[in-house]
Design a protein around this motif. Structure first.
Motif, PDB file in Angstrom:
ATOM      1  N   HIS A   1      32.848  35.346  37.957  1.00  0.00           N
ATOM      2  CA  HIS A   1      32.917  36.265  39.053  1.00  0.00           C
ATOM      3  C   HIS A   1      31.619  36.295  39.912  1.00  0.00           C
ATOM      4  O   HIS A   1      30.454  36.330  39.446  1.00  0.00           O
ATOM      5  CB  HIS A   1      33.108  37.657  38.492  1.00  0.00           C
ATOM      6  N   SER A   2      31.917  36.585  41.270  1.00  0.00           N
ATOM      7  CA  SER A   2      30.817  36.924  41.982  1.00  0.00           C
ATOM      8  C   SER A   2      30.965  38.146  42.628  1.00  0.00           C
ATOM      9  O   SER A   2      31.898  38.874  42.473  1.00  0.00           O
ATOM     10  CB  SER A   2      30.808  36.051  43.112  1.00  0.00           C
ATOM     11  N   THR A   3      29.939  38.947  43.066  1.00  0.00           N
ATOM     12  CA  THR A   3      30.141  40.518  43.587  1.00  0.00           C
ATOM     13  C   THR A   3      29.025  40.393  44.997  1.00  0.00           C
ATOM     14  O   THR A   3      28.115  39.893  44.661  1.00  0.00           O
ATOM     15  CB  THR A   3      29.362  41.669  42.596  1.00  0.00           C
TER      16      THR A   3
ATOM     17  N   MET B   1      33.886  42.599  43.437  1.00  0.00           N
ATOM     18  CA  MET B   1      34.023  41.439  42.728  1.00  0.00           C
ATOM     19  C   MET B   1      34.971  40.613  42.865  1.00  0.00           C
ATOM     20  O   MET B   1      36.193  40.954  43.128  1.00  0.00           O
ATOM     21  CB  MET B   1      34.198  42.214  41.101  1.00  0.00           C
ATOM     22  N   ARG B   2      34.784  39.051  42.871  1.00  0.00           N
ATOM     23  CA  ARG B   2      35.806  38.222  42.955  1.00  0.00           C
ATOM     24  C   ARG B   2      35.707  37.106  41.971  1.00  0.00           C
ATOM     25  O   ARG B   2      34.847  36.589  41.664  1.00  0.00           O
ATOM     26  CB  ARG B   2      35.750  37.431  44.375  1.00  0.00           C
ATOM     27  N   GLU B   3      36.858  36.597  41.395  1.00  0.00           N
ATOM     28  CA  GLU B   3      36.906  35.747  40.504  1.00  0.00           C
ATOM     29  C   GLU B   3      36.535  34.297  41.407  1.00  0.00           C
ATOM     30  O   GLU B   3      37.231  34.185  42.414  1.00  0.00           O
ATOM     31  CB  GLU B   3      38.180  35.519  39.769  1.00  0.00           C
TER      32      GLU B   3
ATOM     33  N   ASN C   1      26.552  37.811  40.342  1.00  0.00           N
ATOM     34  CA  ASN C   1      27.330  36.852  39.549  1.00  0.00           C
ATOM     35  C   ASN C   1      27.310  37.166  38.006  1.00  0.00           C
ATOM     36  O   ASN C   1      26.341  37.831  37.480  1.00  0.00           O
ATOM     37  CB  ASN C   1      26.951  35.207  39.609  1.00  0.00           C
ATOM     38  N   HIS C   2      28.423  37.064  37.515  1.00  0.00           N
ATOM     39  CA  HIS C   2      28.662  37.520  35.981  1.00  0.00           C
ATOM     40  C   HIS C   2      29.778  36.880  35.313  1.00  0.00           C
ATOM     41  O   HIS C   2      30.697  36.305  36.245  1.00  0.00           O
ATOM     42  CB  HIS C   2      28.782  38.987  36.016  1.00  0.00           C
TER      43      HIS C   2
END
Length: 178
Positions: A80-82, A87-89, A108-109
Motif C-alpha cells: 500500500h501507498s498513502t 491509502m491505496r493498494e 508506503n506500508h
C-alpha cells in the motif's frame, strides 16, 4: 621497432580486457544489490490486520521492483501507498538503482490481512519480499509497541521510490537470505 609496437598494442589490449573484468560488483554488472533494514511490525490492535514497515536499499547499478510479499503469519499481504491521507493498494514498487524504497508510517506500508495469530510485542513475523530481478529476500519483522515510530535520522531519503503503475505482481522462486 615493429616488435615494440606489437608488444605495446598487446599490452593495451590486455589492460583493456582486465579493466572489463575488474571486480566492480553489482554496479559494474548493472545488477541490483538489495539489503533490508529497519523492519518492524507494530503490535496489531485487532486480530485480523497488521501493518509492516522497512527500508530497502539498492546499492546496485540497476533498478528492481518489489512485486509481492508473502508470510506464514497472514493469509494475504498487500502493498500500500498513502498519499494526501488516502491509502491505496499497489501492484508493485520500484527500487531505484543506487536508491531506497521506504515503507514507513504515513507512507508506503504492508498490510497483513487475515492474520493466522495475533503477534505480541517481542515476537517476530517472518516475510518473504519478492523482487522481479533479485527473487525472494527473507526478512524478520520484530513486533514493537503499537505506538512505536522510529525517528528518522536524516531528511527525506535520496531516491525514495514511488509505486509502479500498471504492473502486475509476480511470484518468484528462490530465496536469498539478507
Amino acid at each position: 621497432m615493429r616488435r615494440r609496437l606489437l608488444g605495446a598494442a598487446l599490452a593495451l589490449v590486455a589492460a583493456a580486457s582486465l579493466a572489463g573484468c575488474s571486480d566492480g560488483g553489482a554496479e559494474a554488472s548493472g545488477a541490483p544489490e538489495l539489503s533490508v533494514d529497519g523492519a518492524f511490525m507494530p503490535q496489531p490492535v485487532n486480530a485480523d490486520m497488521a501493518a509492516g514497515f522497512f527500508t530497502v536499499t539498492n546499492k546496485g547499478g540497476a533498478a528492481d521492483q518489489l512485486t509481492s510479499v508473502t508470510s506464514p503469519s497472514a493469509e494475504r499481504v498487500t502493498l500500500h501507498s498513502t498519499k494526501d491521507g488516502t491509502m491505496r493498494e499497489q501492484d508493485a514498487f520500484e527500487v531505484p538503482a543506487n536508491g531506497t524504497l521506504d515503507f514507513s508510517r504515513g507512507g508506503n506500508h504492508l498490510m497483513f490481512e487475515e492474520l493466522t495469530g495475533r503477534p505480541a510485542v517481542g515476537d517476530s513475523v517472518e516475510v518473504t519480499l519478492h523482487f522481479s530481478e533479485s527473487g525472494g529476500i527473507e526478512v524478520s519483522l520484530p513486533v514493537k509497541e503499537t505506538t512505536y515510530n522510529p525517528a528518522k535520522a536524516s531528511g527525506p531519503a535520496h531516491g525514495t521510490a514511488q509505486p509502479a503503475q500498471g504492473r502486475t505482481a509476480q511470484e518468484h522462486h528462490g530465496t536469498v537470505r539478507s
